[in-house]
Design a protein around this motif. Structure first.
Motif, PDB file in Angstrom:
ATOM      1  N   VAL A 198       0.860  -1.215   0.092  1.00  0.00           N
ATOM      2  CA  VAL A 198      -0.082   0.156  -0.076  1.00  0.00           C
ATOM      3  C   VAL A 198       0.868   1.401  -0.027  1.00  0.00           C
ATOM      4  O   VAL A 198       0.731   2.204  -0.497  1.00  0.00           O
ATOM      5  N   TYR A 199       2.068   1.285   0.717  1.00  0.00           N
ATOM      6  CA  TYR A 199       2.926   2.360   0.977  1.00  0.00           C
ATOM      7  C   TYR A 199       3.499   2.578  -0.543  1.00  0.00           C
ATOM      8  O   TYR A 199       3.500   3.753  -1.005  1.00  0.00           O
ATOM      9  N   GLY A 200       4.020   1.594  -1.403  1.00  0.00           N
ATOM     10  CA  GLY A 200       4.430   1.800  -2.466  1.00  0.00           C
ATOM     11  C   GLY A 200       3.324   2.331  -3.433  1.00  0.00           C
ATOM     12  O   GLY A 200       3.574   3.309  -4.404  1.00  0.00           O
ATOM     13  N   ALA A 201       2.139   2.080  -3.350  1.00  0.00           N
ATOM     14  CA  ALA A 201       0.907   2.472  -4.144  1.00  0.00           C
ATOM     15  C   ALA A 201       0.797   3.987  -3.937  1.00  0.00           C
ATOM     16  O   ALA A 201       0.553   4.794  -4.816  1.00  0.00           O
ATOM     17  N   ILE A 202       0.830   4.331  -2.881  1.00  0.00           N
ATOM     18  CA  ILE A 202       0.721   5.869  -2.062  1.00  0.00           C
ATOM     19  C   ILE A 202       1.767   6.421  -2.973  1.00  0.00           C
ATOM     20  O   ILE A 202       1.572   7.642  -3.345  1.00  0.00           O
ATOM     21  N   MET A 203       3.085   6.147  -2.690  1.00  0.00           N
ATOM     22  CA  MET A 203       4.193   7.194  -3.158  1.00  0.00           C
ATOM     23  C   MET A 203       3.989   7.268  -4.928  1.00  0.00           C
ATOM     24  O   MET A 203       4.273   8.222  -5.073  1.00  0.00           O
ATOM     25  N   VAL A 204       3.625   5.996  -5.335  1.00  0.00           N
ATOM     26  CA  VAL A 204       3.581   6.279  -6.911  1.00  0.00           C
ATOM     27  C   VAL A 204       2.373   7.102  -7.129  1.00  0.00           C
ATOM     28  O   VAL A 204       2.199   8.040  -8.419  1.00  0.00           O
ATOM     29  N   SER A 205       1.099   6.973  -6.406  1.00  0.00           N
ATOM     30  CA  SER A 205       0.054   7.816  -6.907  1.00  0.00           C
ATOM     31  C   SER A 205       0.315   9.404  -6.348  1.00  0.00           C
ATOM     32  O   SER A 205       0.023  10.342  -7.156  1.00  0.00           O
ATOM     33  N   GLU A 206       0.868   9.805  -5.452  1.00  0.00           N
ATOM     34  CA  GLU A 206       1.455  11.133  -5.148  1.00  0.00           C
ATOM     35  C   GLU A 206       2.330  11.558  -6.330  1.00  0.00           C
ATOM     36  O   GLU A 206       1.919  12.715  -6.680  1.00  0.00           O
ATOM     37  N   ALA A 207       3.107  10.903  -6.866  1.00  0.00           N
ATOM     38  CA  ALA A 207       4.128  11.228  -7.951  1.00  0.00           C
ATOM     39  C   ALA A 207       3.252  11.632  -9.278  1.00  0.00           C
ATOM     40  O   ALA A 207       3.530  12.552  -9.921  1.00  0.00           O
ATOM     41  N   ILE A 208       2.389  10.660  -9.541  1.00  0.00           N
ATOM     42  CA  ILE A 208       1.411  10.835 -10.670  1.00  0.00           C
ATOM     43  C   ILE A 208       0.667  12.135 -10.541  1.00  0.00           C
ATOM     44  O   ILE A 208       0.171  12.873 -11.290  1.00  0.00           O
ATOM     45  N   LEU A 209      -0.126  12.485  -9.293  1.00  0.00           N
ATOM     46  CA  LEU A 209      -0.749  13.632  -9.014  1.00  0.00           C
ATOM     47  C   LEU A 209      -0.073  14.772  -9.364  1.00  0.00           C
ATOM     48  O   LEU A 209      -0.498  15.871  -9.752  1.00  0.00           O
ATOM     49  N   CYS A 210       1.315  14.812  -8.759  1.00  0.00           N
ATOM     50  CA  CYS A 210       2.055  15.963  -8.738  1.00  0.00           C
ATOM     51  C   CYS A 210       2.390  16.119 -10.283  1.00  0.00           C
ATOM     52  O   CYS A 210       2.384  17.515 -10.894  1.00  0.00           O
ATOM     53  N   ILE A 211       2.577  15.217 -11.185  1.00  0.00           N
ATOM     54  CA  ILE A 211       3.015  15.406 -12.625  1.00  0.00           C
ATOM     55  C   ILE A 211       1.881  15.819 -13.363  1.00  0.00           C
ATOM     56  O   ILE A 211       1.973  16.835 -14.120  1.00  0.00           O
ATOM     57  N   LYS A 212       0.732  15.308 -13.052  1.00  0.00           N
ATOM     58  CA  LYS A 212      -0.621  15.582 -13.789  1.00  0.00           C
ATOM     59  C   LYS A 212      -1.072  17.102 -13.588  1.00  0.00           C
ATOM     60  O   LYS A 212      -1.374  17.766 -14.467  1.00  0.00           O
ATOM     61  N   ASN A 213      -1.039  17.427 -12.393  1.00  0.00           N
ATOM     62  CA  ASN A 213      -1.492  18.756 -11.984  1.00  0.00           C
ATOM     63  C   ASN A 213      -0.399  19.700 -11.960  1.00  0.00           C
ATOM     64  O   ASN A 213      -0.580  21.086 -11.671  1.00  0.00           O
ATOM     65  N   GLY A 214       0.890  19.500 -12.266  1.00  0.00           N
ATOM     66  CA  GLY A 214       1.931  20.472 -12.232  1.00  0.00           C
ATOM     67  C   GLY A 214       2.610  20.587 -13.718  1.00  0.00           C
ATOM     68  O   GLY A 214       3.758  20.581 -13.930  1.00  0.00           O
ATOM     69  N   LYS A 215       1.728  20.542 -14.770  1.00  0.00           N
ATOM     70  CA  LYS A 215       2.165  20.632 -16.197  1.00  0.00           C
ATOM     71  C   LYS A 215       2.787  21.902 -16.347  1.00  0.00           C
ATOM     72  O   LYS A 215       3.750  21.926 -16.910  1.00  0.00           O
ATOM     73  N   GLU A 216       2.267  23.220 -15.849  1.00  0.00           N
ATOM     74  CA  GLU A 216       2.913  24.184 -16.249  1.00  0.00           C
ATOM     75  C   GLU A 216       4.395  24.210 -15.428  1.00  0.00           C
ATOM     76  O   GLU A 216       5.307  24.976 -16.307  1.00  0.00           O
ATOM     77  N   LEU A 217       4.496  23.790 -14.295  1.00  0.00           N
ATOM     78  CA  LEU A 217       5.994  23.838 -13.504  1.00  0.00           C
ATOM     79  C   LEU A 217       6.726  22.917 -14.308  1.00  0.00           C
ATOM     80  O   LEU A 217       7.911  23.131 -14.406  1.00  0.00           O
ATOM     81  N   PHE A 218       6.318  21.593 -14.599  1.00  0.00           N
ATOM     82  CA  PHE A 218       7.274  20.703 -15.190  1.00  0.00           C
ATOM     83  C   PHE A 218       7.667  20.979 -16.804  1.00  0.00           C
ATOM     84  O   PHE A 218       8.575  20.424 -17.335  1.00  0.00           O
ATOM     85  N   GLU A 219       6.853  22.023 -17.489  1.00  0.00           N
ATOM     86  CA  GLU A 219       7.299  22.487 -18.785  1.00  0.00           C
ATOM     87  C   GLU A 219       8.637  23.248 -18.594  1.00  0.00           C
ATOM     88  O   GLU A 219       9.174  23.104 -19.728  1.00  0.00           O
ATOM     89  N   ARG A 220       8.900  23.882 -17.664  1.00  0.00           N
ATOM     90  CA  ARG A 220      10.324  24.361 -17.495  1.00  0.00           C
ATOM     91  C   ARG A 220      11.145  23.561 -17.000  1.00  0.00           C
ATOM     92  O   ARG A 220      12.184  23.874 -16.632  1.00  0.00           O
ATOM     93  N   THR A 221      10.921  22.322 -17.006  1.00  0.00           N
ATOM     94  CA  THR A 221      12.007  21.139 -16.287  1.00  0.00           C
ATOM     95  C   THR A 221      13.335  21.092 -17.486  1.00  0.00           C
ATOM     96  O   THR A 221      12.764  21.113 -18.927  1.00  0.00           O
ATOM     97  N   GLN A 222      14.292  21.198 -17.255  1.00  0.00           N
ATOM     98  CA  GLN A 222      15.445  21.070 -18.069  1.00  0.00           C
ATOM     99  C   GLN A 222      15.766  19.306 -18.245  1.00  0.00           C
ATOM    100  O   GLN A 222      16.159  18.812 -17.078  1.00  0.00           O
ATOM    101  N   ALA A 223      15.363  19.056 -19.267  1.00  0.00           N
ATOM    102  CA  ALA A 223      15.542  17.458 -19.386  1.00  0.00           C
ATOM    103  C   ALA A 223      16.990  17.127 -19.198  1.00  0.00           C
ATOM    104  O   ALA A 223      17.366  15.971 -18.422  1.00  0.00           O
TER     105      ALA A 223
END
Length: 510
Positions: A401-426
């Motif tokens: 369950v903890y592994g699922a929580i960790m991955v879900s939080e990361a997905i939630l950040c990436i999905k709702n932080g598109k404007e922030l991650f557009e400035r990401t330097q690959a």
């Protein structure tokens, strides 16, 4: 009389953040030294037996018992039967009566209060079901119900993350505004500068940085040390986190720090002292002798109170050995995976409060930190058993369950932080991932080499050198020669004394 709990309603759950680790073969009287090896068969030992041709597979009964101990550990000793007997009918009656009372008595005029009361009722009944049906994990102090409720909270949190994953950013923010209207007035100042005038190093400025967040750093790393209990892995996570802050500084402005703040205050003072204190606590708990007396057998009132307080401490403490000189490739990779997953969990904390704009001292941020800290304790223990014990063939429920929580939080950040991650330097992300893997491999392999060297020193100390062997052999030979000579002298002197006692005439006749 002490009994062993075999039913679901009779466990006894583990200390909160102390991350109690109970050895599956230990009873209530345990003493484990700091240098003691794990009592369970490790992956490396299994690999060694395979190479020698003695591949003894664990029995199905052993596999089932091992998973039961790490996933739903029974209580070894019960002092007060009342607290460990199932009271399902009583619990059902009290729950239904309480819900009926609040459902008929409360005022239903406010729409928002009705929604909030319904949500609280759902959570209340779900946690009751978690006490009755969910596993308590590897811990049994202070009572298994505590860890079952915590597991129920983690499942609820995971379900909430799944729901939020299908909402847009505006809807999620409206939900947070409904929970706390004050969040409407809070916005992160992206123009604020961090890490400026780094050449200006003075005592007053350094003292100003030792605020509540510095104490949070210290206590957090002490807690991590109690959980992981391996200096090499802890220092790897500490150093890699500073590299992570440098990599994502262009996205999160508060990651920008002066060199003396990052290296001296963070790594050496806060993190280093926290690691040292946490490992010292582990050392003390490992050397402690665990003898638990029943509270009914204690006559004094102060003794009963002390025993009740000690119920919130670990039942036993087992020495941890993540790495072995003959560790397999899978165990090596599992430890590296632990280090990287820890970085992702830390990143989720900062990205969540940045994307959804919450102050660091908000009760949602603090509550999440406390919850993750409590829930990660049984998860780390289950992960350790899965990595090191050949009889454990699947990971524990809390760890899953903890592994699922960790991955879900990361997905939630990436999905709702598109404007922030557009400035990401690959290129920064690629370099970060490469450095993470390289440092993890270097630290883990260095720990294995260090363990090999320490084992060689121990064996060399136990085995005498060739010079000592020669000296000991010479001393044995001289002792034998001395014994023979002593025997000859004793025999001669005894014969002479006998001859003197014989009359002279008789000696002449002879």
């Amino acid at each position: 009389m002490k009994k062993r709990s075999s039913s679901r309603g009779s466990p006894d759950t583990a200390a909160t953040a102390t991350a109690e680790t109970n050895d599956m073969n230990q009873s209530s009287t345990v003493k484990s030294g700091a240098s003691s090896a794990p009592t369970t068969p490790t992956k490396t030992r299994a690999a060694a037996s395979t190479t020698t041709g003695n591949n003894v597979k664990p029995k199905p009964e052993e596999i089932a018992e091992t998973f039961l101990v790490v996933n739903e550990r029974p209580v070894d000793d019960i002092s007060l039967d009342f607290f460990y007997k199932p009271h399902t009918i009583t619990l059902l009656a009290v729950s239904v009566l309480a819900v009926m009372y609040f459902a008929f008595v409360r005022d239903e005029g406010n729409f928002e209060e009705n929604i909030w009361s319904g949500i609280l009722c759902v959570v209340f009944f779900f946690l009751i079901i978690s006490v009755l049906a969910f596993p308590n994990g590897p811990f049994t102090r202070p009572h298994p119900a505590v860890w079952r409720i915590l597991f129920g909270c983690s499942v609820l949190y995971l379900m909430a993350l799944q729901f939020l994953m299908f909402q847009n950013h505006k809807t999620i923010m409206n939900i947070f505004y409904w929970l706390d209207p004050k969040l409407k007035d809070f916005h992160i100042n992206m123009d604020k500068e961090y890490g400026v005038n780094c050449s200006d190093v003075s005592f007053e400025r350094v003292k100003g940085h030792l605020d509540v967040f510095a104490w949070g750093h210290f206590l957090g790393w002490a807690f991590k040390a109690v959980l992981i209990r391996h200096m090499g892995i802890l220092w790897a996570i500490s150093i890699m986190w500073e590299i992570t802050e440098i990599t994502f500084a262009h996205l999160l402005p508060n990651f920008v720090e002066c060199w003396w703040d990052a290296l001296i205050l963070d790594v050496l003072i806060c993190n280093g002292l926290g690691i040292w204190v946490g490992l010292k606590i582990c050392k003390m708990l490992e050397m402690r002798e665990y003898k638990w007396a029943s509270i009914k057998d204690i006559s004094s009132t102060s003794g009963k109170i002390k025993r009740a307080v000690l119920q919130f401490t670990p039942e036993s403490w087992t020495a941890i050995r993540w790495l072995d000189p003959k560790s397999t490739a899978m165990r090596f990779a599992a430890v590296i995976q632990l280090v990287i997953f820890w970085q992702v969990t830390e990143l989720n904390t900062f990205f969540l409060k940045h994307i959804f704009e919450m102050p660091p001292d908000h009760y949602i941020v603090i509550g999440r930190l406390v919850f993750v800290g409590l829930f990660v304790a049984p998860s780390v223990r289950q992960y350790y058993t899965y990595v090191t014990d050949t009889r454990c063939k699947r990971v524990g429920t809390q760890c899953w369950v903890y592994g699922a929580i960790m991955v879900s939080e990361a997905i939630l950040c990436i999905k709702n932080g598109k404007e922030l991650f557009e400035r990401t330097q690959a290129i920064n992300i690629v370099i970060w991932l490469t450095v993470q893997v390289l440092i993890s491999v270097a630290f883990v392999y260095g720990c294995i080499l260090w363990q090999r060297m320490m084992d060689k020193r121990k064996t060399s100390k136990n085995q005498p050198s060739p010079v000592k062997k020669l000296k000991s052999q010479e001393s044995k030979e001289s002792k034998v020669f001395f014994n023979i000579l002593t025997f000859d002298l004793d025999f001669t002197s005894n014969w002479q004394s006998i001859a003197q006692k014989i009359p002279k005439t008789q000696r002449q006749e002879d």
